[in-house]
Motif scaffolding. Structure first.
Motif, short mmCIF file in Angstrom:
data_model
loop_
_atom_site.label_atom_id
_atom_site.label_comp_id
_atom_site.label_asym_id
_atom_site.label_seq_id
_atom_site.Cartn_x
_atom_site.Cartn_y
_atom_site.Cartn_z
N ASP A 27 -2.77 6.79 -9.50
CA ASP A 27 -3.61 7.59 -8.61
C ASP A 27 -3.22 7.26 -7.16
OD1 ASP A 27 -5.61 8.63 -6.99
OD2 ASP A 27 -7.22 8.17 -8.40
N PRO A 28 -2.90 8.26 -6.35
CA PRO A 28 -2.47 7.98 -4.96
C PRO A 28 -3.49 7.19 -4.16
CG PRO A 28 -2.05 10.28 -5.54
CD PRO A 28 -2.86 9.70 -6.65
N ASP A 29 -4.78 7.32 -4.50
CA ASP A 29 -5.83 6.62 -3.75
C ASP A 29 -6.22 5.30 -4.40
OD1 ASP A 29 -6.03 8.67 -1.85
OD2 ASP A 29 -7.34 9.83 -3.17
N ALA A 30 -5.60 4.95 -5.52
CA ALA A 30 -5.95 3.70 -6.19
C ALA A 30 -5.36 2.52 -5.43
CB ALA A 30 -5.43 3.72 -7.63
N PRO A 31 -6.02 1.38 -5.49
CA PRO A 31 -5.45 0.19 -4.83
C PRO A 31 -4.20 -0.31 -5.54
CG PRO A 31 -7.41 -0.39 -6.09
CD PRO A 31 -7.31 1.10 -6.12
N PHE A 32 -3.41 -1.08 -4.83
CA PHE A 32 -2.23 -1.74 -5.36
C PHE A 32 -1.20 -0.76 -5.91
CE2 PHE A 32 -5.58 -5.11 -6.22
CZ PHE A 32 -5.29 -5.84 -5.08
N GLY A 33 -0.83 0.19 -5.07
CA GLY A 33 0.25 1.09 -5.42
C GLY A 33 1.61 0.43 -5.24
N LEU A 34 2.67 1.21 -5.38
CA LEU A 34 4.02 0.65 -5.29
C LEU A 34 4.35 0.10 -3.91
CD1 LEU A 34 6.09 3.26 -7.33
CD2 LEU A 34 5.19 1.06 -8.09
N ALA A 35 3.59 0.51 -2.89
CA ALA A 35 3.84 -0.01 -1.55
C ALA A 35 3.40 -1.46 -1.40
CB ALA A 35 3.13 0.85 -0.51
N THR A 36 2.53 -1.93 -2.30
CA THR A 36 1.99 -3.27 -2.16
C THR A 36 2.70 -4.27 -3.09
OG1 THR A 36 -0.18 -2.29 -1.67
CG2 THR A 36 -0.10 -4.66 -2.09
N LEU A 37 2.53 -4.10 -4.40
CA LEU A 37 3.11 -5.00 -5.40
C LEU A 37 2.91 -6.48 -5.04
CD1 LEU A 37 6.44 -3.12 -6.28
CD2 LEU A 37 4.23 -3.03 -7.46
N GLY B 204 1.32 1.65 4.83
CA GLY B 204 2.57 1.46 4.13
C GLY B 204 3.55 2.55 4.48
N PRO B 205 4.75 2.53 3.91
CA PRO B 205 5.75 3.56 4.21
C PRO B 205 5.34 4.93 3.69
CG PRO B 205 6.50 2.13 2.43
CD PRO B 205 5.25 1.52 2.96
N ASP B 206 5.75 5.96 4.42
CA ASP B 206 5.55 7.35 3.99
C ASP B 206 4.08 7.68 3.77
OD1 ASP B 206 8.37 7.64 3.93
OD2 ASP B 206 8.41 6.78 1.90
N GLY B 207 3.20 7.12 4.62
CA GLY B 207 1.79 7.44 4.52
C GLY B 207 1.05 6.74 3.41
N THR B 208 1.67 5.77 2.76
CA THR B 208 1.00 5.02 1.70
C THR B 208 0.12 3.93 2.31
OG1 THR B 208 2.91 3.56 1.50
CG2 THR B 208 2.83 5.48 0.04
N ARG B 209 -0.53 3.17 1.44
CA ARG B 209 -1.45 2.12 1.88
C ARG B 209 -1.10 0.82 1.19
NH1 ARG B 209 -7.06 3.46 -0.20
NH2 ARG B 209 -6.41 2.22 -2.00
N VAL B 210 -1.15 -0.26 1.96
CA VAL B 210 -0.97 -1.60 1.41
C VAL B 210 -2.34 -2.23 1.26
CG1 VAL B 210 -0.02 -3.90 1.84
CG2 VAL B 210 1.32 -1.87 2.41
N ASP B 211 -2.62 -2.75 0.07
CA ASP B 211 -3.94 -3.31 -0.23
C ASP B 211 -3.87 -4.82 -0.36
OD1 ASP B 211 -5.76 -0.83 -0.91
OD2 ASP B 211 -3.83 -0.48 -1.91
N PHE B 212 -4.86 -5.49 0.21
CA PHE B 212 -4.94 -6.95 0.14
C PHE B 212 -5.97 -7.43 -0.87
CE2 PHE B 212 -2.67 -6.25 3.97
CZ PHE B 212 -1.94 -7.39 4.21
N GLY B 213 -6.68 -6.52 -1.53
CA GLY B 213 -7.72 -6.97 -2.43
C GLY B 213 -8.88 -7.53 -1.64
#
Length: 404
Positions: A9-19, A385-394
């Motif tokens: 899900d694009p709005d879900a936490p911990f997408g590929l931009a974070t890992l 994050g890159p390309d409009g993504t989000r980095v999540d720290f929890g």
């Protein structure tokens, strides 16, 4: 960012931009092991690396992040590139999918062995507010504040993972109305919303780490709550600084965001006047656009902006080693309280309530000046994050228990 066969899900936490990296266990397998958060799952990193025959499998197969952190930047980059490939190339799905666990079903642990712990005091807004509270007739900042990143050495043995209950500390305090100190539980228990950094690559004693070498030494970034007993601190800190008012507990978030994940979050720091000495200057900007949020018992009480921090983490690392002090894998240092210029951006209750003179009014009808037993504090953060993504720290969370 490429798409994942996980259909995230694009709005879900911990997408590929974070890992981000962490250490987890499950009820079925209670042995702690290294994991990577991705969407609603945790990937068993060691098991997946063995399944695909990765050359770094042994490095990531342990019960902590210690070996991976010590391996250095070339390996960090190799692992992150491999993870992205595993989770985006359908050719890897059959090997990797069996090693995904639902994130709701895992227990998270302190992810690495904490070596040393240093806490800085890098927000001009926080330092100025504290100065105005305690020295209203004087300049709010001390003469040295704009010349060097001020810090203190804390206690590594009481750094605990998010979710650990915090027992109210007991010690000496001197109420203004008493002629002598009294002993008992702290009555001015506070939090400090901070960002932490953990060293991976060590440095030898007698050497220095330059500002521009930050990313070669620091493995990752996380959230940190520097619990503070303001009444114990006020009585003990002259002339040597924080001690028992800080050392009882420091909470950290369980997910460590790699420095490489923050390339799109890098910004110029605020202008520094006077210009720092040469060892505190660098060619690369290391301000970070992190947006923190502080909740007290579920209610948002502050949104501190990290990009306004006067001293960067790269400058702090350079200052920490300029005297020849060595770095060790697992060294933790923290930013200091993150605060902004507005009332709703202050990162501790001392500022938010102006030392108790302006109580917080919570939506449930209660008031707070400082923390009460049973209170729970949760700090979260995100970054671009890159390309409009989000980095999540929890999150980093902790609940206050009565003194013992």
């Amino acid at each position: 960012m490429p798409d994942s066969w996980l259909d995230l899900d694009p709005d879900a936490p911990f997408g590929l931009a974070t890992l981000p990296y962490g250490v987890f266990s499950t009820a079925a397998d209670p042995a702690p092991r290294t994991g990577v958060a991705v969407g609603a799952h945790v990937l068993d990193l060691g098991a997946a690396a063995r399944a695909v025959g990765a050359p770094f499998a042994d490095t990531v197969a342990g019960p902590s992040l210690d070996a991976l952190m010590a391996a250095g930047r070339p390996v960090w980059d190799q692992v992150r590139e491999a993870l992205t490939a595993w989770l985006t190339d359908p050719a890897h799905e059959a090997a990797v999918r069996p090693h995904l666990v639902e994130r709701d079903a895992v227990t998270l642990h302190l992810p690495f062995t904490v070596a040393d712990y240093v806490d800085f005091y890098a927000s001009e807004h926080h330092a100025s507010n504290v100065g105005r509270i305690f020295r209203p007739e004087q300049e709010p900042l001390t003469p040295n504040w704009r010349h060097l990143p001020i810090g203190y050495h804390g206690r590594s043995g009481t750094v605990v993972v998010s979710g650990t209950d915090i027992v109210r500390p007991t010690g000496q305090r001197k109420p203004p109305t008493e002629p002598a100190p009294v002993f008992g539980p702290s009555v001015r228990l506070d939090i400090e919303a901070e960002v932490g950094f953990v060293v991976g690559t060590p440095s030898p004693m007698g050497s220095r780490v330059a500002v521009d070498d930050f990313a070669d030494h620091v493995f990752g970034v996380f959230l940190l709550n520097d619990w503070s007993a303001r009444d114990l601190q006020a009585w003990e800190y002259v002339p040597l600084g924080p001690f028992l008012g800080k050392s009882f507990a420091t909470s950290v978030s369980p997910w460590i965001v790699p420095v490489a994940a923050l390339s799109a979050a890098r910004v110029e720091q605020p202008a520094q006047d006077p210009e720092p000495l040469p060892y505190l200057r660098g060619a690369q900007p290391w301000g970070l656009d992190l947006r923190l949020e502080v909740r007290l018992n579920g209610h948002v009480v502050s949104r501190p902006p990290f990009e306004l921090m006067y001293w960067t983490a790269a400058q702090q690392l350079a200052h920490m080693t300029v005297n020849g002090a060595s770095l060790r894998t697992g060294d933790v240092y923290a930013s200091g309280t993150v605060s902004g210029p507005e009332a709703g951006q202050r990162g501790c209750l001392l500022e938010l309530t102006w030392s108790g003179k302006e109580p917080l009014h919570l939506p449930d009808g209660t008031e707070r000046t400082f923390l009460e037993d049973g209170d729970e504090v949760t700090i979260t953060a995100t970054a671009p994050g890159p390309d409009g993504t989000r980095v999540d720290f929890g999150e980093v969370a902790g609940r206050v228990l009565p003194a013992r």
